[in-house]
Design a protein around this motif. Structure first.
Motif, mmCIF file in Angstrom:
data_model
loop_
_atom_site.group_PDB
_atom_site.id
_atom_site.type_symbol
_atom_site.label_atom_id
_atom_site.label_comp_id
_atom_site.label_asym_id
_atom_site.label_seq_id
_atom_site.Cartn_x
_atom_site.Cartn_y
_atom_site.Cartn_z
ATOM 1 N N TYR A 44 11.996 6.125 19.141
ATOM 2 C CA TYR A 44 13.247 6.012 19.903
ATOM 3 C C TYR A 44 14.273 6.979 19.368
ATOM 4 O O TYR A 44 14.399 7.128 18.141
ATOM 5 N N VAL A 45 15.054 7.582 20.264
ATOM 6 C CA VAL A 45 16.259 8.289 19.846
ATOM 7 C C VAL A 45 17.418 7.331 20.089
ATOM 8 O O VAL A 45 17.540 6.719 21.156
ATOM 9 N N ILE A 52 19.939 2.982 22.826
ATOM 10 C CA ILE A 52 18.878 3.884 23.300
ATOM 11 C C ILE A 52 19.085 4.229 24.763
ATOM 12 O O ILE A 52 18.515 5.208 25.248
ATOM 13 N N MET A 62 19.288 2.402 33.972
ATOM 14 C CA MET A 62 19.726 2.924 32.675
ATOM 15 C C MET A 62 19.067 4.278 32.414
ATOM 16 O O MET A 62 18.048 4.617 33.013
ATOM 17 N N SER A 90 5.598 2.138 31.753
ATOM 18 C CA SER A 90 5.924 0.854 32.398
ATOM 19 C C SER A 90 6.104 1.033 33.903
ATOM 20 O O SER A 90 6.293 2.148 34.406
ATOM 21 N N ARG A 92 8.718 0.200 35.458
ATOM 22 C CA ARG A 92 10.064 0.780 35.642
ATOM 23 C C ARG A 92 9.998 2.298 35.582
ATOM 24 O O ARG A 92 10.604 2.996 36.398
ATOM 25 N N ARG A 95 8.509 3.703 38.787
ATOM 26 C CA ARG A 95 9.462 3.599 39.920
ATOM 27 C C ARG A 95 10.485 4.725 39.829
ATOM 28 O O ARG A 95 10.777 5.406 40.816
ATOM 29 N N SER A 136 3.311 -3.810 33.481
ATOM 30 C CA SER A 136 4.126 -4.256 34.622
ATOM 31 C C SER A 136 3.786 -5.687 34.990
ATOM 32 O O SER A 136 2.618 -6.078 34.986
ATOM 33 N N GLY A 137 4.829 -6.469 35.319
ATOM 34 C CA GLY A 137 4.612 -7.779 35.904
ATOM 35 C C GLY A 137 4.723 -7.692 37.415
ATOM 36 O O GLY A 137 3.980 -8.339 38.150
ATOM 37 N N SER A 138 5.648 -6.864 37.903
ATOM 38 C CA SER A 138 5.902 -6.786 39.352
ATOM 39 C C SER A 138 4.778 -6.062 40.102
ATOM 40 O O SER A 138 4.546 -6.345 41.279
ATOM 41 N N ASP A 184 2.649 -13.904 31.277
ATOM 42 C CA ASP A 184 3.423 -12.793 30.731
ATOM 43 C C ASP A 184 2.421 -11.896 30.019
ATOM 44 O O ASP A 184 1.371 -12.381 29.580
ATOM 45 N N THR A 206 7.720 3.357 25.963
ATOM 46 C CA THR A 206 8.630 2.690 26.894
ATOM 47 C C THR A 206 9.698 1.918 26.117
ATOM 48 O O THR A 206 9.893 2.137 24.936
ATOM 49 N N GLY A 207 10.398 1.030 26.827
ATOM 50 C CA GLY A 207 11.659 0.516 26.315
ATOM 51 C C GLY A 207 11.584 -0.759 25.500
ATOM 52 O O GLY A 207 10.534 -1.133 24.970
ATOM 53 N N ARG A 209 11.778 -4.092 25.942
ATOM 54 C CA ARG A 209 11.061 -5.352 26.180
ATOM 55 C C ARG A 209 9.571 -5.191 25.884
ATOM 56 O O ARG A 209 8.934 -6.097 25.329
ATOM 57 N N VAL A 210 9.020 -4.047 26.232
ATOM 58 C CA VAL A 210 7.616 -3.805 25.872
ATOM 59 C C VAL A 210 7.498 -3.684 24.353
ATOM 60 O O VAL A 210 6.553 -4.193 23.743
ATOM 61 N N LEU A 213 7.360 -7.199 23.014
ATOM 62 C CA LEU A 213 6.113 -7.956 23.175
ATOM 63 C C LEU A 213 5.044 -7.470 22.196
ATOM 64 O O LEU A 213 4.187 -8.244 21.762
HETATM 65 N N1 LIG Z 1 16.220 6.382 23.679
HETATM 66 C C1 LIG Z 1 14.904 6.256 23.736
HETATM 67 O O1 LIG Z 1 14.201 6.798 22.878
HETATM 68 C C2 LIG Z 1 14.261 5.454 24.824
HETATM 69 C C3 LIG Z 1 12.900 5.167 24.769
HETATM 70 C C4 LIG Z 1 12.334 4.388 25.783
HETATM 71 C C5 LIG Z 1 13.121 3.938 26.822
HETATM 72 N N2 LIG Z 1 14.436 4.267 26.841
HETATM 73 C C6 LIG Z 1 15.322 3.809 27.935
HETATM 74 O O2 LIG Z 1 15.492 2.415 27.834
HETATM 75 C C7 LIG Z 1 15.725 1.879 29.130
HETATM 76 C C8 LIG Z 1 14.869 0.647 29.341
HETATM 77 O O3 LIG Z 1 13.518 1.024 29.194
HETATM 78 P P1 LIG Z 1 12.330 0.447 30.066
HETATM 79 O O4 LIG Z 1 12.858 -0.093 31.339
HETATM 80 O O5 LIG Z 1 11.232 1.452 30.115
HETATM 81 O O6 LIG Z 1 11.737 -0.656 29.117
HETATM 82 P P2 LIG Z 1 11.444 -2.215 29.086
HETATM 83 O O7 LIG Z 1 12.703 -2.961 29.054
HETATM 84 O O8 LIG Z 1 10.555 -2.387 27.926
HETATM 85 O O9 LIG Z 1 10.688 -2.615 30.421
HETATM 86 C C9 LIG Z 1 10.057 -1.745 31.283
HETATM 87 C C10 LIG Z 1 9.199 -2.433 32.287
HETATM 88 O O10 LIG Z 1 8.045 -2.939 31.626
HETATM 89 C C11 LIG Z 1 7.571 -4.086 32.302
HETATM 90 N N3 LIG Z 1 7.602 -5.196 31.373
HETATM 91 C C12 LIG Z 1 8.413 -5.375 30.308
HETATM 92 N N4 LIG Z 1 8.119 -6.521 29.689
HETATM 93 C C13 LIG Z 1 7.098 -7.097 30.384
HETATM 94 C C14 LIG Z 1 6.351 -8.287 30.231
HETATM 95 N N5 LIG Z 1 6.581 -9.155 29.236
HETATM 96 N N6 LIG Z 1 5.380 -8.549 31.140
HETATM 97 C C15 LIG Z 1 5.132 -7.697 32.143
HETATM 98 N N7 LIG Z 1 5.800 -6.538 32.329
HETATM 99 C C16 LIG Z 1 6.771 -6.245 31.456
HETATM 100 C C17 LIG Z 1 8.484 -4.316 33.487
HETATM 101 O O11 LIG Z 1 7.873 -3.673 34.610
HETATM 102 P P3 LIG Z 1 7.991 -4.303 36.091
HETATM 103 O O12 LIG Z 1 9.461 -4.291 36.381
HETATM 104 O O13 LIG Z 1 7.195 -3.356 36.933
HETATM 105 O O14 LIG Z 1 7.433 -5.682 36.013
HETATM 106 C C18 LIG Z 1 9.762 -3.583 33.052
HETATM 107 O O15 LIG Z 1 10.513 -3.151 34.147
HETATM 108 C C19 LIG Z 1 15.438 3.004 30.119
HETATM 109 O O16 LIG Z 1 16.648 3.528 30.571
HETATM 110 C C20 LIG Z 1 14.730 4.066 29.298
HETATM 111 O O17 LIG Z 1 15.041 5.386 29.725
HETATM 112 C C21 LIG Z 1 15.034 4.984 25.863
#
Ligand SMILES: NC(=O)c1ccc[n+]([C@@H]2O[C@H](COP(=O)([O-])OP(=O)(O)OC[C@H]3O[C@@H](n4cnc5c(N)ncnc54)[C@H](OP(=O)(O)O)[C@@H]3O)[C@@H](O)[C@H]2O)c1
Length: 276
Positions: A44-45, A52, A62, A90, A92, A95, A136-138, A184, A206-207, A209-210, A213
């Motif tokens: 992560y940065v 982030i 975001m 992910s 997200r 999409r 992905s869940g969706s 989940d 990815t972000g 929440r992943v 987990l």
């Molecule tokens: N600064 C950095 O280094 C950095 C690195 C990574 C990401 N980011 C930023 O952080 C923000 C959020 O990241 P993100 O949306 O990729 O990450 P996220 O919050 O981990 O979630 C991404 C997607 O993963 C799926 N997901 C997450 N948890 C789940 C679970 N328990 N079960 C099933 N599916 C799950 C969902 O997909 P569905 O909606 O399809 O179900 C969710 O939309 C973004 O703006 C990204 O650009 C920054």
């Protein structure tokens, strides 16, 4: 020192090291050998105040803040990605990708500045790009057609309650759908399933929440962070892990620490790498 170098502060003694090749030197493709299971890492940065991602100025989700993103960090991101058998992304991300608003991580070796990384894979007999796992869940995203047209494997990792029609559509677009967890996605089951597909070196890109987990299931081996020397403030924001309190808290050991004085117009940034 010049802009091609940074300062390694740990392991000691401190010394100048080259920026290009820094994370290739971490030799991530060998790490699974001692573990006897896939080696999983992420990066992560982050701003000094832990952000982030912040809201897009145009609305609609975001994004990584412009104030922290920079080419020197991006080079090291790619040096981590190039070493993987499989990238975890992910729903997200795909999409956003379909709408043209995601940062490109799926085909970077065609860019002249990363051509050496394409050659790095070729010299090791690896496929041109890592395969892609999509959490992905969706199941509500399209598979970019070029992925499967180029013969890349796309694995969608979801759970038992996810929509069956959407799963069938993704399969018709060329993906393999795995169910790892009942209602989940379970980090442990997801990594075990990817291991059964033969992936040994897995980069979670990815972000928060992943990330959570995987951490909650003790399924992450190494965390790389780039701490950009800026404070952002603001609400809402994403930090690098989000979800329930981690119990017990996850303890990490410092694996390496570098200071890059040239980033961000001379403000600098730190590359901090933690291991389990
Ligand atoms: N600064 C950095 O280094 C950095 C690195 C990574 C990401 N980011 C930023 O952080 C923000 C959020 O990241 P993100 O949306 O990729 O990450 P996220 O919050 O981990 O979630 C991404 C997607 O993963 C799926 N997901 C997450 N948890 C789940 C679970 N328990 N079960 C099933 N599916 C799950 C969902 O997909 P569905 O909606 O399809 O179900 C969710 O939309 C973004 O703006 C990204 O650009 C920054």
């Amino acid at each position: 020192m010049d802009a091609n170098t940074i300062l390694q502060l740990f392991p000691t003694p401190a010394r100048e090291v080259a920026l290009n090749g820094l994370y290739l030197g971490h030799d991530l493709r060998r790490q699974h050998e001692e573990l006897g299971r896939p080696f999983v890492y992420t990066n992560y940065v982050v701003s000094i105040d832990g952000r982030i991602a912040i809201p897009r100025p145009t609305g609609g989700g975001m994004m990584v803040p412009q104030e922290t993103s920079n080419d020197r960090d991006w080079r090291l991101f790619q040096e981590l990605a190039v070493q993987a058998d499989c990238l975890i992304s992910s729903g997200r991300y795909l999409r956003d990708y379909a709408e043209g608003k995601a940062q490109e991580i799926l085909r970077v070796y065609d860019e002249p500045r990363f051509a050496d990384l394409g050659r790095w894979r070729e010299e090791r007999g690896l496929s041109r790009y890592p395969d892609l796992a999509v959490v992905s869940g969706s199941l509500d995203f399209p598979i970019p057609p070029f992925l499967t047209q180029e013969g890349r494997k796309v694995v969608v990792v979801t759970h038992g309650a996810a929509d069956r029609q959407r799963a069938a559509r993704l399969e018709s677009e060329g993906a393999q759908v795995l169910r790892a967890g009942a209602s989940d996605v379970s980090g442990r089951q997801a990594i075990a399933a990817l291991g059964e597909l033969g992936y040994r070196t897995i980069y979670m890109a990815t972000g928060p929440r992943v990330h959570h987990l995987l951490l909650a299931d003790d399924a992450l081996d190494r965390l790389y962070t780039t701490v950009a020397h800026r404070l952002l403030g603001g609400q809402p924001f994403s930090s690098l892990v989000e979800g329930d309190l981690l119990q017990p808290a996850i303890g990490l050991r410092l694996h390496a620490l570098y200071f890059d004085p040239y980033a961000l117009d001379g403000l600098g940034q730190q590359f901090v790498c933690y291991g389990r």
